[in-house]
Scaffold this active site. Sequence first.
Site: not given
Length: 207
Positions: A8-10, A97, A141, A168
């Site tokens: 995941d990014f954030d 997202g 995802k 997620d």
Amino acid sequence: MIKLCIFDFDNTIMDGETIDFMARLIGKEEIVKDLTLKAMKGELDFFESLKARALNLKGLRVDEAKNALLNLPYINGAKDLIAYLKKKGIKVVVFSGGYHLATDIAKEILGFDASFANYLHEKDGILTGEVGGEMMFGYSKGKVLEEIQNLMGLQKDEIMCVGDGANDISMFKKAGLSVAFCAKDVLKKYATHIVDIKDLRELKKYV
């Protein structure tokens, strides 16, 4: 043996929420933060939250938004862990997202292999408040991971996922090794490992 790692990014790779850095420029940070928190806790449908948050960016100049994302803070150990994984021959991919505006910059800085995220629609250099892309739904995802898994011919136990929020869950279900990193409680029940120390180098012990 892990061959693919999805992050995941954030709040997993980047220390914060991408949209907050843009919303701050037009005085909408608190509204957006509330929408994001509800989505990550699973209290608000992800698609509805995504649309509502993007709408709050309407009128922001694209060049201002990009400038705000050039110096994002990354989680301690992010670059080191990604280099470590790639040295072991593991493909490293980011699912966000959030937005390509941020993940494309991060890819150049941190060196991961690819990212899947969303696009903020713009017209005449101004954000319109509309959004589209690859990660618009709560199940996105998991769906994209399934496509990559089939493309690479991987077994479930060759896949690792790392994330922190409700969106997620769908990818955690498809991974043999899943790490809830400084995560919301709603995600922890789906994880094979839980890390509450805010340093991604902690994950080296699992790979």
